[in-house]
Enzyme design. Structure first.
Site, PDB file in Angstrom:
ATOM      1  N   TYR A  52     -13.140   3.647   2.451  1.00  0.00           N
ATOM      2  CA  TYR A  52     -14.123   2.911   3.327  1.00  0.00           C
ATOM      3  C   TYR A  52     -13.802   3.370   4.731  1.00  0.00           C
ATOM      4  O   TYR A  52     -14.343   2.775   5.571  1.00  0.00           O
ATOM      5  CB  TYR A  52     -13.695   1.281   3.083  1.00  0.00           C
TER       6      TYR A  52
ATOM      7  N   LYS B 250       3.670   1.109  -3.880  1.00  0.00           N
ATOM      8  CA  LYS B 250       2.836   0.529  -4.997  1.00  0.00           C
ATOM      9  C   LYS B 250       3.857   0.777  -6.166  1.00  0.00           C
ATOM     10  O   LYS B 250       3.898  -0.147  -7.107  1.00  0.00           O
ATOM     11  CB  LYS B 250       1.625   0.893  -5.268  1.00  0.00           C
TER      12      LYS B 250
ATOM     13  N   THR C  16       0.913  -1.171   0.036  1.00  0.00           N
ATOM     14  CA  THR C  16      -0.071   0.127   0.140  1.00  0.00           C
ATOM     15  C   THR C  16       1.063   1.393   0.074  1.00  0.00           C
ATOM     16  O   THR C  16       2.059   1.151   0.039  1.00  0.00           O
ATOM     17  CB  THR C  16      -1.056   0.044   1.195  1.00  0.00           C
TER      18      THR C  16
ATOM     19  N   ASP D  21      -6.052  -4.783  -7.749  1.00  0.00           N
ATOM     20  CA  ASP D  21      -7.202  -3.613  -7.476  1.00  0.00           C
ATOM     21  C   ASP D  21      -8.169  -3.419  -8.548  1.00  0.00           C
ATOM     22  O   ASP D  21      -9.363  -3.098  -8.448  1.00  0.00           O
ATOM     23  CB  ASP D  21      -6.229  -2.121  -7.452  1.00  0.00           C
TER      24      ASP D  21
ATOM     25  N   GLY E 119     -10.421  12.254 -10.083  1.00  0.00           N
ATOM     26  CA  GLY E 119      -9.164  11.960  -9.627  1.00  0.00           C
ATOM     27  C   GLY E 119      -8.101  11.125 -10.650  1.00  0.00           C
ATOM     28  O   GLY E 119      -8.559  10.500 -11.632  1.00  0.00           O
ATOM     29  N   ALA E 120      -6.890  11.467 -10.677  1.00  0.00           N
ATOM     30  CA  ALA E 120      -6.102  10.964 -11.563  1.00  0.00           C
ATOM     31  C   ALA E 120      -4.721  10.252 -10.812  1.00  0.00           C
ATOM     32  O   ALA E 120      -3.482  10.085 -11.525  1.00  0.00           O
ATOM     33  CB  ALA E 120      -5.521  11.875 -12.657  1.00  0.00           C
ATOM     34  N   GLY E 121      -4.755   9.881  -9.482  1.00  0.00           N
ATOM     35  CA  GLY E 121      -3.733   9.081  -8.896  1.00  0.00           C
ATOM     36  C   GLY E 121      -3.564   7.878  -9.297  1.00  0.00           C
ATOM     37  O   GLY E 121      -4.009   7.378 -10.016  1.00  0.00           O
ATOM     38  N   GLY E 122      -2.861   7.118  -8.326  1.00  0.00           N
ATOM     39  CA  GLY E 122      -2.882   5.575  -8.438  1.00  0.00           C
ATOM     40  C   GLY E 122      -3.893   4.884  -8.213  1.00  0.00           C
ATOM     41  O   GLY E 122      -4.393   3.836  -8.981  1.00  0.00           O
TER      42      GLY E 122
END
Length: 282
Positions: free
Chosen positions: A227, A73, A69, A110, A136-139
């Site tokens: 979550y 990653k 995590t 994922d 969003g455009a992250g991981g």
């Protein structure tokens, strides 16, 4: 079904920094007990500078593998011996499997986790049912986008605060993605069949996502990969206006299933009892 490994104590874990908040140990230890396996899944608090040594130590310590995590990653891509094609596309490793010869393979479950969790929540869901808005455009977004593309999505509207990042992602993933500026986020919702937040906005300790839902159709599915908390301000607003909603707990549970199978040889089930146990501790 039970698989016996009398010669050793089964081990896997989660490497991250921080890592103690994760619900992954609860998941995997539940399945180990359920299937009568003698082993343990451990939280492994590993700082960035220790990642290479920690991964390389897995075979000698008898680990079957580990999850990764934040912040590991992407860095793991350069450390493992092999990276499977899906993890290469996503540009991140969330699962490391120790092969019989001690070599390390990087995988990413994922995208699988997202799609399976959506199917669990809405069995009739189809990715090509209408436009999908991804924030969003992250991981997290990369895995979500790859999952949607592979399921046949025809139109993905990618909204991000940094337009250049969204444009780069669009170019790299070669899918039906249309990058949009942050100022266009409200207009992007018009006629959408699904909205997915992949940012950390709305997470405990973070500000809520700045997005009015007015233009969104009432039957659009709204998904947040967060979550903790179980209901973000985005999901609360969606529920109040009657939209179906889902949080990131299903994605967490379903990405864990093929990892458990890769390490221990059993594909575990995502049972209501398991979800209830995780929710009770979230």
């Amino acid at each position: 079904m039970s698989v016996s490994h009398p010669d050793r104590f089964l081990l896997a874990g989660l490497m991250g920094w921080p890592v103690m908040h994760s619900r992954s140990p609860q998941l995997h230890n539940y399945w180990l007990a359920q299937h009568g396996l003698d082993g343990r899944y451990l939280p492994l608090a590993i700082k960035t500078e220790g990642l290479r040594a920690a991964l390389r130590a897995l075979p000698a310590l008898g680990f079957s593998g580990c999850n990764l995590t934040i912040p590991h990653k992407q860095a793991a891509l350069e450390i493992v011996d092999r990276v499977d094609p899906l993890a290469t596309r996503i540009g991140a490793v969330n699962c490391v499997v120790v092969a019989s010869d001690g070599s390390l393979e990087g995988r990413n479950y994922d995208a699988f986790g997202l799609i399976e969790s959506v199917r669990e929540a809405q069995p009739d869901w189809h990715a090509d049912a209408g436009p999908i808005v991804v924030i969003g455009a992250g991981g997290g977004a990369r895995a979500v986008l790859v999952g949607l593309i592979d399921q046949g999505a025809r139109e993905i509207r990618l909204v991000n605060r940094t337009p250049a990042r969204a444009a780069k992602l669009t170019q790299e993933l070669h899918g039906p993605i249309k990058p949009l500026d942050w100022a266009q986020r409200r207009a992007a919702l018009d006629g959408a069949a699904m909205l997915i937040n992949t940012t950390n906005q709305g997470m405990v300790g973070e500000p809520p996502l700045d997005l009015a839902l007015d233009p969104l159709p009432a039957n659009a599915l709204i998904c947040d990969i967060i979550y903790i908390p179980r209901e973000t301000p985005l999901l609360a607003a969606a529920r109040k206006r009657g939209n179906p909603t889902m949080n990131g707990l299903g994605m967490l549970i379903h990405q864990a299933r093929p990892a458990f199978q890769a390490w221990f040889g059993i594909m575990p089930e995502a049972t209501p009892e398991l979800r209830a146990m995780i929710e009770a501790n979230t």
